[in-house]
Design a protein around this motif. Structure first.
Motif, short mmCIF file in Angstrom:
data_model
loop_
_atom_site.label_atom_id
_atom_site.label_comp_id
_atom_site.label_asym_id
_atom_site.label_seq_id
_atom_site.Cartn_x
_atom_site.Cartn_y
_atom_site.Cartn_z
N THR A 1 -4.61 0.78 16.40
CA THR A 1 -3.68 -0.34 16.18
C THR A 1 -3.04 -0.27 14.80
O THR A 1 -1.83 -0.51 14.65
N VAL A 2 -3.82 0.06 13.77
CA VAL A 2 -3.27 0.11 12.42
C VAL A 2 -2.30 1.28 12.29
O VAL A 2 -1.22 1.15 11.70
N ALA A 3 -2.63 2.43 12.86
CA ALA A 3 -1.74 3.59 12.81
C ALA A 3 -0.41 3.28 13.49
O ALA A 3 0.67 3.60 12.96
N VAL B 1 0.83 -1.21 0.00
CA VAL B 1 0.00 0.00 0.00
C VAL B 1 0.86 1.25 0.00
O VAL B 1 0.54 2.25 -0.67
N ASP B 2 1.96 1.22 0.74
CA ASP B 2 2.80 2.40 0.92
C ASP B 2 3.65 2.73 -0.31
O ASP B 2 4.12 3.86 -0.45
N ALA C 1 -4.32 1.92 4.00
CA ALA C 1 -4.19 3.10 3.15
C ALA C 1 -4.54 4.37 3.92
O ALA C 1 -3.85 5.40 3.80
N ASP C 2 -5.58 4.32 4.74
CA ASP C 2 -5.94 5.48 5.55
C ASP C 2 -4.81 5.83 6.52
O ASP C 2 -4.47 7.01 6.70
N ALA C 3 -4.23 4.81 7.15
CA ALA C 3 -3.15 5.05 8.10
C ALA C 3 -1.89 5.57 7.41
O ALA C 3 -1.12 6.33 8.00
N CYS C 4 -1.69 5.15 6.16
CA CYS C 4 -0.55 5.62 5.37
C CYS C 4 -0.81 6.99 4.74
O CYS C 4 0.10 7.56 4.12
N ASP C 5 -2.05 7.47 4.86
CA ASP C 5 -2.47 8.72 4.23
C ASP C 5 -2.19 8.69 2.73
O ASP C 5 -1.58 9.60 2.15
N THR C 6 -2.64 7.63 2.10
CA THR C 6 -2.43 7.46 0.67
C THR C 6 -3.67 6.83 0.06
O THR C 6 -4.58 6.40 0.77
#
Length: 330
Positions: free
Chosen positions: A295-297, A181-182, A240-245
């Motif tokens: 947890t994901v963040a 994802v990143d 993806a939300d946690a990666c801000d992408t």
């Protein structure tokens, strides 16, 4: 008087977080292991280290005599004999907690419940085998060793997590998906994204181990898992939300994956039959899971701060691109 805890293992992943959990709750902690991995608590004033091999009964017994712990958390009991020996050595402690696994269940049930769902059988040969194929049977036999010890008066209990993720995860199964994802705008997800594999955050496993040691009942097993169990497609979205992408998820079935000689099960966290654990029993002890947003963040941040990629746990990017090119022709 400060309570003392002996953690068998304690420096890599679940054990590392368990030591931190115990420290945060006022315990003096001793870690017992072979010293093959860097000890993150080497300079901590409330963490002692005893070096030894838990598979050598004499060394484990000596550690027990030196530490005289109130509770024991066993993070590295991979064989039934490990559990039987440990429950004998620590028969008089206030609590002995064995880390079992959701893989110990042998019946296809949704959800799997501690006192209803059948455990796997374990043959004599499986009990001493070290392959991945016998992991579940060995863990199940360890559970039965817990039940037998409790029948003899030992305050022994088991905690059954499914796949564990979070900071310091050396298995890198979750890291595979963060890396994808990143680093890519388009990724392949096996099947239709609806496969369900219950996961659990590592700090929640650590808190469960402590709470079971303090509040659990002898001879009981306790499932532990995230409060919400996303399907694989949702996990990708949350990462993806946690990666801000943003990432485009492309679902691929057996025919499309076959273009790159891949199978559905080549992808980490894919499972053919849903694996979901009922967690009401441990919640009754006062345990609560951490929200997935947190947890994901935290897991994404730890991934980015590390050198882990998880790429060896699934198809390489070249194979993934072959699948994507085939899908573009449809």
């Amino acid at each position: 008087m400060t309570a003392t805890a002996l953690v068998i293992g304690g420096t890599r992943f679940i054990g590392r977080h368990t030591v931190s959990e115990l420290l945060d709750n006022g315990y003096d902690v001793t870690v017992f292991n072979r010293g093959n991995h860097e000890n993150p608590f080497a300079d901590h004033p409330d963490v002692a280290h005893v070096e030894g091999d838990r598979t050598e009964e004499g060394e484990l017994r000596l550690a027990g005599e030196r530490v005289d712990p109130d509770i024991v958390i066993d993070c590295v009991a991979y064989y039934p004999r490990d559990v039987r020996v440990a429950t004998d050595i620590f028969a008089d402690v206030d609590a002995y907690v064995y880390i079992s696994s959701g893989a110990s269940y042998g019946a296809k049930r949704v959800p799997k419940r501690e006192d209803e769902t059948r455990l796997r059988d374990c043959t004599t040969e499986q009990a001493t085998d070290d392959s991945d194929a016998t992991y579940g049977p060995r863990k199940a036999e360890g559970d039965r060793a817990i039940f037998a010890a409790a029948d003899e008066g030992v305050n022994a209990m088991a905690v059954r997590p499914p796949v564990v993720y979070g900071p310091h995860d050396y298995t890198e199964r979750f890291d595979y998906w963060i890396d994808r994802v990143d680093n890519h705008e388009e990724i392949v997800v096996p099947g239709d994204g609806t496969n369900l594999w219950h996961l659990v955050y590592v700090e929640d496993v650590a808190s469960a181990l402590r709470i079971v040691a303090e509040e659990g009942e002898a001879g009981e097993a306790y499932n532990v898992g995230d409060g919400h169990a996303p399907i694989l497609g949702e996990w990708v979205d949350r990462i993806a939300d946690a990666c801000d992408t943003e990432v485009e998820t492309v679902f691929a079935g057996p025919r499309e994956l076959g273009a790159a000689d891949l199978e559905l099960t080549d992808f980490p966290l894919y499972i053919e039959y849903p694996h979901l654990l009922e967690t009401a029993k441990i919640r009754d002890l006062g345990w609560e899971p951490t929200p997935l947003e947190e947890t994901v963040a935290a897991t994404v941040k730890a991934h980015r701060d590390s050198d882990r990629t998880g790429r060896e746990n699934g198809p390489d990017r070249e194979a993934e691109e072959r699948v994507l090119s085939v899908l573009e022709t449809f």
